[in-house]
Every structure is written in structure tokens, then in C-alpha cells.
Write an enzyme that holds these catalytic residues in place. Structure first.
Site, PDB file in Angstrom:
ATOM      1  N   LYS A 103       0.736  -1.363   0.063  1.00 39.62           N
ATOM      2  CA  LYS A 103       0.157   0.057  -0.112  1.00 39.62           C
ATOM      3  C   LYS A 103       0.875   1.256  -0.032  1.00 39.62           C
ATOM      4  O   LYS A 103       1.596   1.665   1.161  1.00 39.62           O
ATOM      5  CB  LYS A 103      -1.004   0.124   1.222  1.00 39.62           C
ATOM      6  CG  LYS A 103      -2.073   1.080   1.148  1.00 39.62           C
ATOM      7  CD  LYS A 103      -2.571   1.679   2.142  1.00 39.62           C
ATOM      8  CE  LYS A 103      -1.675   2.876   2.753  1.00 39.62           C
ATOM      9  NZ  LYS A 103      -1.765   4.097   1.912  1.00 39.62           N
ATOM     10  N   GLY A 132       6.413   5.156   8.615  1.00 37.46           N
ATOM     11  CA  GLY A 132       5.741   6.398   8.758  1.00 37.46           C
ATOM     12  C   GLY A 132       5.744   7.305   9.804  1.00 37.46           C
ATOM     13  O   GLY A 132       6.926   7.073  10.790  1.00 37.46           O
ATOM     14  N   SER A 133       5.101   8.104   9.933  1.00 30.81           N
ATOM     15  CA  SER A 133       5.313   9.019  11.131  1.00 30.81           C
ATOM     16  C   SER A 133       4.977   8.337  12.666  1.00 30.81           C
ATOM     17  O   SER A 133       4.146   7.024  12.515  1.00 30.81           O
ATOM     18  CB  SER A 133       4.437  10.181  10.982  1.00 30.81           C
ATOM     19  OG  SER A 133       3.203   9.761  11.177  1.00 30.81           O
ATOM     20  N   ALA A 157       2.959   9.341  14.736  1.00 27.40           N
ATOM     21  CA  ALA A 157       1.771   9.655  15.397  1.00 27.40           C
ATOM     22  C   ALA A 157       0.736   8.573  14.371  1.00 27.40           C
ATOM     23  O   ALA A 157      -0.051   7.708  15.280  1.00 27.40           O
ATOM     24  CB  ALA A 157       1.270  10.920  14.942  1.00 27.40           C
ATOM     25  N   THR A 158       1.325   8.227  13.174  1.00 22.77           N
ATOM     26  CA  THR A 158       0.338   7.389  12.511  1.00 22.77           C
ATOM     27  C   THR A 158       0.461   5.944  13.159  1.00 22.77           C
ATOM     28  O   THR A 158      -0.155   4.978  13.221  1.00 22.77           O
ATOM     29  CB  THR A 158       0.453   7.255  11.141  1.00 22.77           C
ATOM     30  OG1 THR A 158       0.441   8.801  10.684  1.00 22.77           O
ATOM     31  CG2 THR A 158      -0.727   6.478  10.225  1.00 22.77           C
ATOM     32  N   GLY A 159       1.987   5.587  13.236  1.00 20.71           N
ATOM     33  CA  GLY A 159       2.216   4.466  14.094  1.00 20.71           C
ATOM     34  C   GLY A 159       1.484   3.991  15.121  1.00 20.71           C
ATOM     35  O   GLY A 159       1.075   2.785  15.303  1.00 20.71           O
ATOM     36  N   GLU A 177       8.508   1.213  11.655  1.00 20.58           N
ATOM     37  CA  GLU A 177       9.494   2.166  11.517  1.00 20.58           C
ATOM     38  C   GLU A 177       8.892   3.340  11.384  1.00 20.58           C
ATOM     39  O   GLU A 177       8.440   3.968  10.438  1.00 20.58           O
ATOM     40  CB  GLU A 177      10.102   1.687  10.107  1.00 20.58           C
ATOM     41  CG  GLU A 177      10.499   0.186   9.747  1.00 20.58           C
ATOM     42  CD  GLU A 177      11.843   0.105  10.483  1.00 20.58           C
ATOM     43  OE1 GLU A 177      12.829   0.774  10.744  1.00 20.58           O
ATOM     44  OE2 GLU A 177      12.452  -1.182  10.439  1.00 20.58           O
ATOM     45  N   CYS A 217      14.002   9.774   7.416  1.00 21.26           N
ATOM     46  CA  CYS A 217      13.893   9.590   8.756  1.00 21.26           C
ATOM     47  C   CYS A 217      15.221   9.604   9.567  1.00 21.26           C
ATOM     48  O   CYS A 217      15.383   9.967  10.367  1.00 21.26           O
ATOM     49  CB  CYS A 217      13.272   8.061   8.786  1.00 21.26           C
ATOM     50  SG  CYS A 217      14.299   6.722   8.071  1.00 21.26           S
ATOM     51  N   GLU A 232      10.815  16.545  14.989  1.00 18.40           N
ATOM     52  CA  GLU A 232      11.366  16.343  13.697  1.00 18.40           C
ATOM     53  C   GLU A 232      10.991  17.195  12.403  1.00 18.40           C
ATOM     54  O   GLU A 232       9.445  17.180  12.320  1.00 18.40           O
ATOM     55  CB  GLU A 232      10.946  14.730  13.364  1.00 18.40           C
ATOM     56  CG  GLU A 232      11.460  14.131  12.071  1.00 18.40           C
ATOM     57  CD  GLU A 232      10.494  12.981  11.568  1.00 18.40           C
ATOM     58  OE1 GLU A 232       9.634  12.648  11.773  1.00 18.40           O
ATOM     59  OE2 GLU A 232      11.518  11.993  10.853  1.00 18.40           O
TER      60      GLU A 232
HETATM   61  P1  NAD Z   1       2.291   8.920   7.501  1.00 22.33           P
HETATM   62  O1  NAD Z   1       2.470   8.494   8.905  1.00 22.33           O
HETATM   63  O2  NAD Z   1       1.489  10.046   7.520  1.00 22.33           O
HETATM   64  O3  NAD Z   1       1.949   7.905   6.458  1.00 22.33           O
HETATM   65  C1  NAD Z   1       2.678   6.521   6.317  1.00 22.33           C
HETATM   66  C2  NAD Z   1       1.674   5.649   5.367  1.00 22.33           C
HETATM   67  O4  NAD Z   1       0.462   5.360   6.476  1.00 22.33           O
HETATM   68  C3  NAD Z   1       0.892   6.383   4.123  1.00 22.33           C
HETATM   69  O5  NAD Z   1       1.071   5.174   3.227  1.00 22.33           O
HETATM   70  C4  NAD Z   1      -0.485   6.743   4.743  1.00 22.33           C
HETATM   71  O6  NAD Z   1      -1.450   6.600   3.574  1.00 22.33           O
HETATM   72  C5  NAD Z   1      -0.596   5.555   5.840  1.00 22.33           C
HETATM   73  N1  NAD Z   1      -1.694   5.680   6.839  1.00 22.33           N
HETATM   74  C6  NAD Z   1      -2.171   6.888   7.400  1.00 22.33           C
HETATM   75  N2  NAD Z   1      -2.989   6.935   8.158  1.00 22.33           N
HETATM   76  C7  NAD Z   1      -3.245   5.512   8.536  1.00 22.33           C
HETATM   77  C8  NAD Z   1      -3.740   4.912   9.299  1.00 22.33           C
HETATM   78  N3  NAD Z   1      -4.898   5.347  10.197  1.00 22.33           N
HETATM   79  N4  NAD Z   1      -3.795   3.371   9.473  1.00 22.33           N
HETATM   80  C9  NAD Z   1      -3.014   2.944   8.412  1.00 22.33           C
HETATM   81  N5  NAD Z   1      -2.174   3.445   7.352  1.00 22.33           N
HETATM   82  C10 NAD Z   1      -2.331   4.789   7.388  1.00 22.33           C
HETATM   83  O7  NAD Z   1       3.919   9.138   7.148  1.00 22.33           O
HETATM   84  P2  NAD Z   1       4.472  10.197   6.042  1.00 22.33           P
HETATM   85  O8  NAD Z   1       4.267  11.495   5.991  1.00 22.33           O
HETATM   86  O9  NAD Z   1       4.129   9.409   4.681  1.00 22.33           O
HETATM   87  O10 NAD Z   1       6.132   9.910   6.176  1.00 22.33           O
HETATM   88  C11 NAD Z   1       7.061  10.676   6.855  1.00 22.33           C
HETATM   89  C12 NAD Z   1       7.299  10.048   8.274  1.00 22.33           C
HETATM   90  O11 NAD Z   1       7.817   8.784   8.028  1.00 22.33           O
HETATM   91  C13 NAD Z   1       8.505  10.615   9.057  1.00 22.33           C
HETATM   92  O12 NAD Z   1       8.225  10.781  10.470  1.00 22.33           O
HETATM   93  C14 NAD Z   1       9.531   9.869   8.847  1.00 22.33           C
HETATM   94  O13 NAD Z   1      10.625  10.077   9.782  1.00 22.33           O
HETATM   95  C15 NAD Z   1       8.893   8.605   8.821  1.00 22.33           C
HETATM   96  N6  NAD Z   1      10.004   7.473   8.129  1.00 22.33           N
HETATM   97  C16 NAD Z   1      10.508   6.631   8.791  1.00 22.33           C
HETATM   98  C17 NAD Z   1      11.434   5.803   8.315  1.00 22.33           C
HETATM   99  C18 NAD Z   1      11.939   4.570   9.076  1.00 22.33           C
HETATM  100  O14 NAD Z   1      12.388   3.454   8.385  1.00 22.33           O
HETATM  101  N7  NAD Z   1      11.967   4.631  10.402  1.00 22.33           N
HETATM  102  C19 NAD Z   1      11.514   5.751   6.966  1.00 22.33           C
HETATM  103  C20 NAD Z   1      10.794   6.726   5.979  1.00 22.33           C
HETATM  104  C21 NAD Z   1      10.124   7.817   6.754  1.00 22.33           C
END
Ligand code: NAD
Length: 485
Positions: free
Chosen positions: A180, A231-232, A234-236, A253, A287, A387
């Protein structure tokens, strides 16, 4: 390695559809993402709903038994051919990646090369059973078994590497995989799905695009065994909460606020050349970019002046500018978030070493921001605590080891951290005290498909990559055999 002629041609400029059961699959409604360099709308992509998710998950579930019955070598063979097929299509993918992610050519090419190598190298990993006890009476073995349907939820900053970096270990371990992509960067993923459909049996690799409502459909689905999310933070947290109701396995992650500590014995001219790209690569949208730079007070002024010169030399430009090193922020939402941080400069009277608040450019398109260094702001300022995920960062002064360790660790984040010194032993001693999933001495960007990557604290749960990451795609089984009654 395969050449382009060995694989059917992929059209990278039209026909972006879901890949379900190895077929292109459309949806009644579509959506478009935006090219961050020009703000122009890109191609139409599917807007997947519950019915699409249900179909993909049931196909993946049906494909699982036969796939897991194959040997590691057989599954690795598919991955090797997939890497060849991706390589044969690399120029089309690169163009698309530059458009969807706002990447200058060097960054897009680098991401693709690393991602292809990642698939090839991952295919060489193997998990052996652990024989714990083997006596006349009994034998105890620990085995690692695939889980079933896995879903990779991917952000927009490294859409190819982060997607393939989950796909490879997931399918090698014997799972089926649904990708996804982020709604902000769905294009390369859909085409990588189309390529996968030429290589893998039906249902092993599927890709579904949608809006922000799509991720929760996967985290709620009872037949998904594992979510691997990047992802972030907050979403994690939302993903973890959603997975609780069906007790899914998950890897998270998440965000980072990486500290880098510079001792006073370094060669300043050499180190700033390395640190510059590691702090500003992809305009701060990685990240593991260095996000807090602690420089020893004895060299602070010299270091800051030299660092500014390096950052000033970075050309900012869109995907079409071959000399650009830094591209735009990837999307309007992130652009507004980072601009809000820039607006603190005047309000908080931060000292600006280079860059500064963006000047309004009427009619100028693209989410571009000037690379900006804030000179020694207070530790509790937003630029240190948050961040940024944009091209703005603080440089901070330190003098005492215990104090700098405390300041570096004084955050909920714990992704990466680095220490720079000519005294390797001293640097390693300090690095061991840093709370992070990866620590580096005299680097910040060493990565390998053989070494796990992930975060401590709010930067993640579990790790991707390497044997640790591969085991993350498996259920552990304790297997007992009683030899005598
Ligand atoms: P995000 O959390 O907004 O979105 C990430 C993914 O999650 C997207 O595909 C989004 O559509 C999906 N998503 C959103 N809400 C969801 C929910 N409620 N349930 C399931 N899926 C959902 O993050 P972003 O803005 O796309 O990415 C930036 C963030 O990612 C930064 O904080 C960055 O540090 C982090 N990041 C971490 C790593 C790592 O390996 N640790 C690598 C790259 C980016």
C-alpha cells in the site's frame, strides 16, 4: 542479469492500475497525486475501497499455502528474476520517481540502485532452525514459519526502497505481500506491481492505491496476519491500536530526530563535507537524516562557518534540473508544516546561519524551501524538539560528554545517532551510550540489506532487514520431539 528486451514493455506514462491476482484492476473512482516540483496533477490512479481490499486479501490468502511450500532457494529465484526485471525498466521508473517524489536525478537514481541491490542481496538470506537441545530422550528445535498475508504500508519519501525493502523479506520468508503506497507517491509502486505480475505466481505480490482511508482497511482486516508500517510516530500509534483488535503482528518504522555529536579533534574541512549531505539529503525528508548537530565548543565557530559553505553549495531545483542536489518538500501538507517551523525564526529570534524564512514568490510553483541552519537555539525550542522533515536544522554547542549524552537522549525519538572523532575508541564508548536503533562512528548513513534497521522508543517497534528483519516476517515455533516414552 536481464536486459530490457527479455521482459515485456511497461508503459510508465499511462494505465496506472491496481495489481490484484496478477491482473490490472481498475476502480470506479480515481484520484491524482501532485508533482511537488511543478504542482501539476499527475496521472489518475485507483481509489481502492473495501471490495478491492477484500479481493486482494482473499487472493493473497489463497496463494499462501503453495508459496510457503516452496523452498527458500525457489522463492529466492523469483526475487532474483524480479530484481532483473526492475533493472531492465530502471529508466522509466527513475523518471516516474523524480516526478512523484520531487527527487533530483542523483537521489532518484541512488534510491533505485540501492533498492534493486536490496532485493538481490535479501534473496541470499536464509533462516536456519535453531537446535537447542538434542539428547537421547528428546530434541528441542526453534523454527521460523511464515505468517500468511503481509501488508506493507509505505510513506512518500522513499517510495521504492521502503516498499521493496519490505516486499523482499516478506516473500522470501514465504508470506504473500500487499503493497500500500502513500497517496502522495503511488506511481512507482503500481508499476513495480505490474513488473512483479510478470514474475511471481498470482497473489504473491499485489499493489493497491487509494487515499488516506485505505490503510485502516488493511489494519482492520481479519485475514491480514502482519502489518509492516513505515511512517510517522503519530500514525504508527494508530496502526498499533488498530492491529490490537485482531492481534496482528506488526513492525513499525517511525520518525527520527537523529543527533550527531562532533568531537573537537576532527578535521573540520573533511567532516563538514560528509555531514552536509547526511543532514540535508532529500531536503531533510529522510527518517535518518541528521536532525540535531552537536558540535564541541572548541571548534564550534570554525565548524559552523565551514558547514554553512557546504550547505550554500547545494543547488535547489526540481526533478528536471540535472544539477540540483535538493528538491522540493514532497507535498503541500508537509510544506505547510515545515513553513510553520520556519515562521518561528522571527517569532523566537533564532539566529540564522544560512537560509531563513522563505520569501513569498508570487506565481512560483513547487514546494521549495531554502536550506536553513539555526545557530545554537535553546534546547527546548521546536527546531530541536520536533522532527522537522524539511530542509531546516539546528547546530548546537556542547562541552561536557555526560551533558551531551543527556541532551542527545532527551527525546522520545530513538532512530539513529552518530559520533565523529579521530579517536575511534572514545567515539565508540560515547556511541554505546546513545539510545537509538542504529549508531554510527564517523558516518551516519551506513545501511545494508544484511543489517537490521529500526528505532528505539517512539521511533519504532521491531526491525526491518537482515536476519532480524526476516524473522520479523515469521512466527516462532518451539518444536519438541520426545524420543523415548
Ligand atoms: P504517515 O504516517 O503520514 O503515512 C505513512 C503511510 O501510512 C501512508 O501510506 C499513509 O497513507 C498510511 N496511513 C495514514 N494513516 C493511516 C492509518 N490510520 N492506518 C494505516 N495507514 C495509514 O507518514 P508520511 O508523512 O508518509 O512519512 C513521513 C514520516 O515517515 C516521517 O516521520 C519519517 O521519519 C517517517 N519515516 C520513517 C522511516 C523509518 O524507517 N523509520 C523511513 C521513512 C520515513
Amino acid at each position: 542479469m536481464g536486459s530490457a528486451a527479455d521482459f515485456p514493455k511497461i508503459d510508465f506514462t499511462s494505465n496506472f492500475q491496481n495489481i490484484i491476482n496478477n491482473a490490472l484492476s481498475s476502480t470506479p473512482e480515481t484520484r491524482q497525486a501532485v508533482d511537488p516540483s511543478t504542482e501539476e496533477l499527475l496521472y489518475h490512479v485507483p481509489l481502492s475501497k473495501q471490495a478491492d481490499v477484500d479481493k486482494a486479501v482473499s487472493v493473497a490468502k489463497a496463494a499462501f499455502p503453495a508459496w510457503k511450500a516452496l523452498s527458500y532457494d525457489e522463492r529466492a529465484g523469483y526475487l532474483g528474476r524480479y530484481a532483473d526485471a526492475i533493472e531492465a525498466n530502471v529508466s522509466g521508473l527513475q523518471e516516474l520517481l523524480m516526478k512523484e517524489a520531487g527527487k533530483p536525478v542523483s537521489n532518484a537514481a541512488g534510491e533505485l540502485q540501492f533498492a534493486i541491490a536490496h532485493v538481490r542481496e535479501t534473496a541470499k538470506l536464509r533462516i536456519e532452525d535453531d537446535l537447542i537441545e538434542d539428547t537421547e530422550e528428546r530434541r528441542a528445535t526453534v523454527r521460523y514459519l511464515p505468517m500468511g498475508v503481509g501488508v506493507g504500508i509505505i510513506p512518500w519519501n522513499y517510495p521504492v526502497l521502503l516498499g521493496l525493502g519490505k516486499l523482499g523479506p516478506a516473500v522470501l520468508a514465504g508470506n504473500t505481500f500487499i503493497w500500500k503506497p502513500s497517496p502522495f507517491s503511488p506511481y512507482t509502486a503500481l508499476k513495480l506491481g505490474e513488473i512483479a505480475a510478470q514474475i511471481f505466481p498470482p497473489g504473491i505480490v499485489q499493489v493497491l492505491s487509494g487515499d488516506e482511508s485505505l490503510g485502516p482497511l488493511f489494519t482492520a482486516h481479519p485475514d491480514v496476519a502482519k502489518i509492516s508500517f513505515t511512517g510517522s510516530s503519530a500514525t504508527g500509534k494508530k496502526v498499533m491500536q488498530a492491529c490490537a483488535s485482531t492481534l496482528k503482528r506488526l513492525t513499525l518504522e517511525l520518525g527520527g530526530n537523529d543527533a550527531s555529536i562532533i568531537y573537537d579533534d576532527v578535521d573540520v574541512a573533511q567532516v563538514v563535507q560528509k555531514i552536509g549531505p547526511m543532514a540535508f539529503m532529500h531536503s531533510g525528508q529522510i527518517c535518518m537524516d541528521i536532525k540535531r548537530l552537536y558540535v564541541h565548543e572548541k571548534i564550534y565557530d570554525e565548524f559552523l562557518a565551514a558547514f554553512v559553505q557546504v550547505v550554500k553549495s547545494f543547488k535547489v531545483g526540481g526533478g528536471g534540473d540535472p544539477e540540483a542536489f535538493l528538491g522540493p518538500v514532497q507535498n503541500r501538507m508537509q510544506f505547510e508544516k515545515v513553513k510553520d517551523l520556519y515562521s518561528e525564526i522571527g517569532k523566537q529570534k533564532w539566529q540564522v546561519a544560512t537560509g531563513g524564512e522563505p520569501v513569498a514568490c508570487d506565481g512560483k510553483k513547487g514546494f521549495f524551501l531554502p536550506p536553513t541552519i539555526i545557530d545554537n537555539p535553546p534546547d527546548d525550542s521546536r527546531i530541536v524538539v520536533e522532527e522537522p522533515f524539511g530542509p531546516i536544522m539546528p547546530v548546537l554547542k556542547w562541552s561536557d560528554e555526560d551533558e551531551v549524552v543527556r541532551r542527545a537522549n532527551n527525546t522520545n525519538m530513538g532512530l539513529g545517532a552518530s559520533v565523529w572523532s579521530n579517536d575511534i575508541e572514545k567515539a565508540e564508548r560515547l556511541a554505546r551510550r546513545l539510545e537509538a536503533g542504529s549508531t554510527w562512528v564517523n558516518s551516519h548513513f551506513e545501511l545494508s540489506p544484511y543489517v537490521p534497521f529500526g528505532g528505539h522508543k517512539w521511533s519504532g517497534v521491531g526491525m526491518d532487514w537482515g536476519i532480524v528483519g526476516l524473522k520479523g516476517w515469521c512466527n516462532t515455533q518451539a518444536s519438541w520431539v520426545r524420543k523415548k516414552f
